[in-house]
Design a protein around this motif. Structure first.
Motif, PDB file in Angstrom:
ATOM      1  N   ASN A   3       0.850  -1.173   0.000  1.00  0.00           N
ATOM      2  CA  ASN A   3       0.000   0.000   0.000  1.00  0.00           C
ATOM      3  C   ASN A   3       0.895   1.235   0.000  1.00  0.00           C
ATOM      4  O   ASN A   3       1.535   1.544   1.002  1.00  0.00           O
ATOM      5  N   LEU A   4       0.909   1.961  -1.114  1.00  0.00           N
ATOM      6  CA  LEU A   4       1.775   3.129  -1.239  1.00  0.00           C
ATOM      7  C   LEU A   4       1.437   4.186  -0.209  1.00  0.00           C
ATOM      8  O   LEU A   4       2.334   4.798   0.379  1.00  0.00           O
ATOM      9  N   SER A   5       0.156   4.391   0.066  1.00  0.00           N
ATOM     10  CA  SER A   5      -0.208   5.428   1.035  1.00  0.00           C
ATOM     11  C   SER A   5       0.265   5.059   2.433  1.00  0.00           C
ATOM     12  O   SER A   5       0.679   5.913   3.209  1.00  0.00           O
ATOM     13  N   GLU A   6       0.241   3.769   2.787  1.00  0.00           N
ATOM     14  CA  GLU A   6       0.735   3.336   4.098  1.00  0.00           C
ATOM     15  C   GLU A   6       2.242   3.513   4.186  1.00  0.00           C
ATOM     16  O   GLU A   6       2.773   3.977   5.188  1.00  0.00           O
ATOM     17  N   PHE A  18      12.900   8.819  -2.014  1.00  0.00           N
ATOM     18  CA  PHE A  18      14.232   9.115  -1.481  1.00  0.00           C
ATOM     19  C   PHE A  18      14.824   7.894  -0.783  1.00  0.00           C
ATOM     20  O   PHE A  18      15.969   7.519  -1.042  1.00  0.00           O
ATOM     21  N   ARG A  19      14.041   7.260   0.102  1.00  0.00           N
ATOM     22  CA  ARG A  19      14.535   6.087   0.835  1.00  0.00           C
ATOM     23  C   ARG A  19      14.888   4.950  -0.120  1.00  0.00           C
ATOM     24  O   ARG A  19      15.914   4.298   0.023  1.00  0.00           O
ATOM     25  N   THR A  20      14.031   4.707  -1.090  1.00  0.00           N
ATOM     26  CA  THR A  20      14.277   3.630  -2.050  1.00  0.00           C
ATOM     27  C   THR A  20      15.515   3.919  -2.886  1.00  0.00           C
ATOM     28  O   THR A  20      16.350   3.029  -3.104  1.00  0.00           O
ATOM     29  N   PHE A  76       7.558  -4.395   3.046  1.00  0.00           N
ATOM     30  CA  PHE A  76       6.878  -4.562   4.327  1.00  0.00           C
ATOM     31  C   PHE A  76       7.779  -4.308   5.523  1.00  0.00           C
ATOM     32  O   PHE A  76       7.348  -4.401   6.660  1.00  0.00           O
ATOM     33  N   ILE A  77       9.027  -3.979   5.287  1.00  0.00           N
ATOM     34  CA  ILE A  77       9.990  -3.737   6.359  1.00  0.00           C
ATOM     35  C   ILE A  77      10.040  -2.245   6.645  1.00  0.00           C
ATOM     36  O   ILE A  77      10.229  -1.435   5.746  1.00  0.00           O
ATOM     37  N   LYS A  78       9.873  -1.890   7.902  1.00  0.00           N
ATOM     38  CA  LYS A  78      10.037  -0.500   8.321  1.00  0.00           C
ATOM     39  C   LYS A  78      11.458  -0.372   8.865  1.00  0.00           C
ATOM     40  O   LYS A  78      11.733  -0.667  10.017  1.00  0.00           O
ATOM     41  N   ALA A  79      12.343   0.072   8.004  1.00  0.00           N
ATOM     42  CA  ALA A  79      13.772   0.084   8.311  1.00  0.00           C
ATOM     43  C   ALA A  79      14.130   1.030   9.441  1.00  0.00           C
ATOM     44  O   ALA A  79      15.165   0.875  10.067  1.00  0.00           O
ATOM     45  N   PHE A  80      13.275   2.009   9.728  1.00  0.00           N
ATOM     46  CA  PHE A  80      13.644   2.961  10.773  1.00  0.00           C
ATOM     47  C   PHE A  80      13.670   2.327  12.152  1.00  0.00           C
ATOM     48  O   PHE A  80      14.275   2.868  13.068  1.00  0.00           O
ATOM     49  N   TYR A  81      13.067   1.145  12.316  1.00  0.00           N
ATOM     50  CA  TYR A  81      13.178   0.447  13.605  1.00  0.00           C
ATOM     51  C   TYR A  81      14.590  -0.092  13.816  1.00  0.00           C
ATOM     52  O   TYR A  81      14.985  -0.373  14.938  1.00  0.00           O
ATOM     53  N   VAL A 142      13.166   9.481  12.258  1.00  0.00           N
ATOM     54  CA  VAL A 142      11.836   8.894  12.024  1.00  0.00           C
ATOM     55  C   VAL A 142      11.440   7.999  13.196  1.00  0.00           C
ATOM     56  O   VAL A 142      10.291   8.033  13.643  1.00  0.00           O
ATOM     57  N   PHE A 143      12.373   7.214  13.726  1.00  0.00           N
ATOM     58  CA  PHE A 143      12.060   6.334  14.844  1.00  0.00           C
ATOM     59  C   PHE A 143      11.574   7.133  16.051  1.00  0.00           C
ATOM     60  O   PHE A 143      10.530   6.825  16.637  1.00  0.00           O
ATOM     61  N   PHE A 144      12.305   8.149  16.435  1.00  0.00           N
ATOM     62  CA  PHE A 144      11.919   8.910  17.621  1.00  0.00           C
ATOM     63  C   PHE A 144      10.712   9.801  17.362  1.00  0.00           C
ATOM     64  O   PHE A 144       9.959  10.101  18.280  1.00  0.00           O
ATOM     65  N   HIS A 145      10.503  10.188  16.119  1.00  0.00           N
ATOM     66  CA  HIS A 145       9.294  10.945  15.779  1.00  0.00           C
ATOM     67  C   HIS A 145       8.047  10.066  15.902  1.00  0.00           C
ATOM     68  O   HIS A 145       7.020  10.496  16.398  1.00  0.00           O
ATOM     69  N   HIS A 146       8.140   8.819  15.479  1.00  0.00           N
ATOM     70  CA  HIS A 146       6.994   7.905  15.514  1.00  0.00           C
ATOM     71  C   HIS A 146       6.876   7.158  16.830  1.00  0.00           C
ATOM     72  O   HIS A 146       5.894   6.458  17.048  1.00  0.00           O
ATOM     73  N   ARG A 147       7.848   7.288  17.696  1.00  0.00           N
ATOM     74  CA  ARG A 147       7.817   6.597  18.984  1.00  0.00           C
ATOM     75  C   ARG A 147       6.665   7.071  19.859  1.00  0.00           C
ATOM     76  O   ARG A 147       6.155   6.334  20.682  1.00  0.00           O
ATOM     77  N   LYS A 148       6.243   8.282  19.664  1.00  0.00           N
ATOM     78  CA  LYS A 148       5.169   8.845  20.470  1.00  0.00           C
ATOM     79  C   LYS A 148       3.793   8.315  20.061  1.00  0.00           C
ATOM     80  O   LYS A 148       2.805   8.614  20.694  1.00  0.00           O
TER      81      LYS A 148
END
Length: 158
Positions: A3-6, A18-20, A76-81, A142-148
């Motif tokens: 899902n591109l939007s996800e 950019f990430r890709t 499906f991998i969220k690399a920022f973790y 990104v990790f610390f931004h989404h940690r909340k």
């Protein structure tokens, strides 16, 4: 399904591109390092000489980087973790650049193709080190931004 939007919630579509692009560039450069240093390792093997640990180190770091990029490029991998692993790879590339930079940056090739190839490999090491630093900083942010937010839905504030 993908899902591109996800996927693009962590920086929008531009962030996804950019990430890709950066991960793909990291993969290509890691494989380049494997080829550049692997040439000398193969020549040493054919001549029944020992494999210098510096060259083995560079190929191992490049191999770990290439495998990491392949994993991170799966949708499906969220690399920022795994921002800490990006940090480890950055430090490993930093060491590789330091070792080979000291050996070859000031060296005059005098027509020796092997030394010229290694001088070029040093700059590929530098670019690898810089790219892993960029992804480490970005992933940490990104990790610390989404940690909340909740790890399950991303909606709840903790």
């Amino acid at each position: 399904m993908f899902n591109l939007s996800e996927q693009s919630k962590q920086g929008g579509a531009i962030g996804l591109i950019f990430r890709t692009l950066v991960r793909f560039l990291q993969l290509v450069l890691a494989l380049t390092v494997c080829g550049l240093y692997g040439t000398d390792l193969n020549a040493a093997r054919k001549a029944d000489k020992y494999a210098d640990s510096k060259w083995v180190y560079a190929v191992v770091v490049a191999g770990m980087s290439a495998v990491t990029c392949l994993v991170y490029l799966t949708p499906f991998i969220k690399a920022f973790y795994a921002f800490a692993w990006d940090f480890v790879l950055w430090v490993l590339w930093l060491a590789a650049f330091g070792v080979f930079g000291k050996l070859y940056i000031g060296e005059d090739p005098e027509g020796n193709g092997g030394i010229e190839r290694m001088k070029n490999a040093v700059w590929v090491d530098l670019v690898n080190m810089l790219l892993w630093f960029i992804t480490f900083v970005y992933s940490t942010f990104v990790f610390f931004h989404h940690r909340k937010r909740s790890l399950h839905t991303g909606r709840a504030k903790v």
